[in-house]
Design an enzyme around this catalytic site. Structure first.
Site, PDB file in Angstrom:
ATOM      1  N   MET A   1      17.745 137.344  45.970  1.00 54.19           N
ATOM      2  CA  MET A   1      18.245 136.531  47.092  1.00 54.19           C
ATOM      3  C   MET A   1      19.384 137.311  47.728  1.00 54.19           C
ATOM      4  SD  MET A   1      18.073 132.881  45.177  1.00 54.19           S
ATOM      5  CE  MET A   1      17.822 133.662  43.597  1.00 54.19           C
TER       6      MET A   1
ATOM      7  N   MET B   1      21.790 137.003  43.300  1.00 57.99           N
ATOM      8  CA  MET B   1      22.351 136.442  44.550  1.00 57.99           C
ATOM      9  C   MET B   1      23.542 137.291  44.987  1.00 57.99           C
ATOM     10  SD  MET B   1      22.489 132.471  43.456  1.00 57.99           S
ATOM     11  CE  MET B   1      21.169 131.704  42.532  1.00 57.99           C
TER      12      MET B   1
ATOM     13  N   MET C   1       9.896 128.766  47.854  1.00 63.49           N
ATOM     14  CA  MET C   1      11.107 128.056  47.402  1.00 63.49           C
ATOM     15  C   MET C   1      10.881 126.563  47.624  1.00 63.49           C
ATOM     16  SD  MET C   1      13.058 130.247  46.092  1.00 63.49           S
ATOM     17  CE  MET C   1      14.229 128.976  45.600  1.00 63.49           C
TER      18      MET C   1
ATOM     19  N   ASP D   1       9.491 127.674  42.918  1.00 60.54           N
ATOM     20  CA  ASP D   1      10.818 127.828  42.311  1.00 60.54           C
ATOM     21  C   ASP D   1      11.771 126.774  42.860  1.00 60.54           C
ATOM     22  OD1 ASP D   1      13.146 128.802  41.191  1.00 60.54           O
ATOM     23  OD2 ASP D   1      13.156 130.694  42.317  1.00 60.54           O
TER      24      ASP D   1
ATOM     25  N   ASP E   1      17.363 135.650  38.751  1.00 57.47           N
ATOM     26  CA  ASP E   1      17.835 135.331  40.096  1.00 57.47           C
ATOM     27  C   ASP E   1      19.068 136.149  40.460  1.00 57.47           C
ATOM     28  OD1 ASP E   1      16.138 133.060  40.991  1.00 57.47           O
ATOM     29  OD2 ASP E   1      16.874 132.178  39.123  1.00 57.47           O
TER      30      ASP E   1
ATOM     31  N   SER F   1      13.765 130.357  34.326  1.00 57.06           N
ATOM     32  CA  SER F   1      14.822 131.011  35.101  1.00 57.06           C
ATOM     33  C   SER F   1      16.110 131.116  34.288  1.00 57.06           C
ATOM     34  CB  SER F   1      15.084 130.237  36.383  1.00 57.06           C
ATOM     35  OG  SER F   1      16.281 130.703  36.962  1.00 57.06           O
TER      36      SER F   1
ATOM     37  N   HIS G   1      12.281 134.851  34.625  1.00 59.25           N
ATOM     38  CA  HIS G   1      12.661 134.879  36.040  1.00 59.25           C
ATOM     39  C   HIS G   1      14.159 135.169  36.147  1.00 59.25           C
ATOM     40  CE1 HIS G   1      12.071 133.566  40.268  1.00 59.25           C
ATOM     41  NE2 HIS G   1      13.263 132.996  40.165  1.00 59.25           N
TER      42      HIS G   1
ATOM     43  N   HIS H   1      13.894 137.955  41.225  1.00 57.68           N
ATOM     44  CA  HIS H   1      13.970 137.243  42.507  1.00 57.68           C
ATOM     45  C   HIS H   1      15.272 137.633  43.200  1.00 57.68           C
ATOM     46  CE1 HIS H   1      14.411 132.991  44.558  1.00 57.68           C
ATOM     47  NE2 HIS H   1      14.212 133.956  45.431  1.00 57.68           N
TER      48      HIS H   1
HETATM   49  C1  DX5 Z   1      17.527 128.957  42.902  1.00 59.16           C
HETATM   50  C2  DX5 Z   1      16.816 129.890  41.961  1.00 59.16           C
HETATM   51  C3  DX5 Z   1      16.008 129.213  40.928  1.00 59.16           C
HETATM   52  C4  DX5 Z   1      16.771 128.275  40.006  1.00 59.16           C
HETATM   53  C5  DX5 Z   1      15.866 127.113  39.748  1.00 59.16           C
HETATM   54  O1  DX5 Z   1      18.001 129.649  43.985  1.00 59.16           O
HETATM   55  O2  DX5 Z   1      15.957 130.742  42.690  1.00 59.16           O
HETATM   56  O3  DX5 Z   1      15.245 130.151  40.153  1.00 59.16           O
HETATM   57  O4  DX5 Z   1      17.167 128.847  38.798  1.00 59.16           O
HETATM   58  O5  DX5 Z   1      16.556 126.152  39.046  1.00 59.16           O
HETATM   59  P1  DX5 Z   1      15.963 124.730  38.719  1.00 59.16           P
HETATM   60  O6  DX5 Z   1      14.669 124.932  37.989  1.00 59.16           O
HETATM   61  O7  DX5 Z   1      17.025 124.106  37.863  1.00 59.16           O
HETATM   62  O8  DX5 Z   1      15.779 124.016  40.027  1.00 59.16           O
HETATM   63 ZN    ZN Z   2      14.508 132.044  41.592  1.00 53.61          ZN
END
Ligand code: DX5
Ligand code: ZN
Length: 215
Positions: free
Chosen positions: A67, A36, A136, A174, A34, A7, A32, A65
């Site tokens: 969010m 947000m 998640m 994740d 993310d 990620s 990956h 991903h």
């Molecule tokens: C959190 C993200 C993850 C995050 C995971 O909302 O979706 O992808 O980067 O981070 P770690 O592996 O540090 O828990």
């Molecule tokens: Zn993620």
């Protein structure tokens, strides 16, 4: 062998090029990403201008991903990145069936993400249309959080549902993934491990990627 999707959220944003070069050289299968929006989750990460730059530099398939609320609005932009997988949240989609088919029509694989409190049986009538379910294993929005133990049980339930239906849906997890939680998740039936801080927080991230692949 697990599919590993590091990620980027945990990368060094001032030196993104260096971290993407590392990913390109590494045995990582996917990258990956993310996204947000500060509405669906209580944080904001990066948006399309950054993703476009990352997509140009990265040679691995992109596992996006989202969010965000109303992800349908961005299907074309995700497609334009050349993304391999577009993951939307179950909790953010009122018409999930339509959303999934729009993603497929755009030529991408469709992933459905479940928050920790959302049971896997909500996927009963859609699992056959989904390429991947992203469970998640922390509450979304931040890296570096503690793994939620109940997730192991959830992976087992989801695996049973997939096998019972005879579909080929992948299970991705994740949040809080490391060698210990990763091993237990893989043993329970996980196909794809996302890892942020475990990979990018290490002195030798490529070694960590290999560790996860070989669990
Ligand atoms: C959190 C993200 C993850 C995050 C995971 O909302 O979706 O992808 O980067 O981070 P770690 O592996 O540090 O828990
Ligand atoms: Zn993620």
């Amino acid at each position: 062998m697990a599919i590993v999707s590091p990620s980027l959220l945990a990368a060094d944003f001032i030196n993104l090029n260096k971290d993407i070069d590392m990913i390109n050289r590494s045995e990582a299968d996917w990258l990956h990403l993310d996204v947000m929006d500060g509405v669906f989750v209580p944080n904001i990460s990066f948006g399309f201008p950054v993703l476009e730059a990352v997509a140009k530099a990265c040679t691995k398939p992109l596992d996006v991903h989202l969010m965000i609320v109303d992800p349908d609005k961005f299907t074309d932009k995700v497609k334009a990145l050349g993304a391999y997988m577009m993951n939307v949240h179950y909790e953010a989609c009122t018409h999930l069936h339509r959303t999934i088919h729009n993603i497929h029509d755009a030529g991408m694989k469709a992933g459905v993400t479940l928050n920790p409190h959302t049971p896997v049986n909500v996927l009963d009538d859609i699992i056959q249309d989904v390429d991947m379910v992203l469970l998640m294993t922390v509450n979304p929005g931040f890296g570096g959080q503690k793994f939620i133990e109940h997730s192991i049980e959830k992976v087992r339930k989801l695996k049973a549902l997939i096998e019972q239906r005879g579909c080929h849906t992948l299970i991705e997890v994740d949040g809080g993934v490391n060698a210990d939680t990763g091993k237990r998740l893989v043993d329970a039936g996980t196909d794809v491990l996302v890892a942020g801080s475990y990979v990018f927080g290490a002195e030798n991230p490529e070694e960590r990627i290999l560790t996860l692949k070989n669990l």
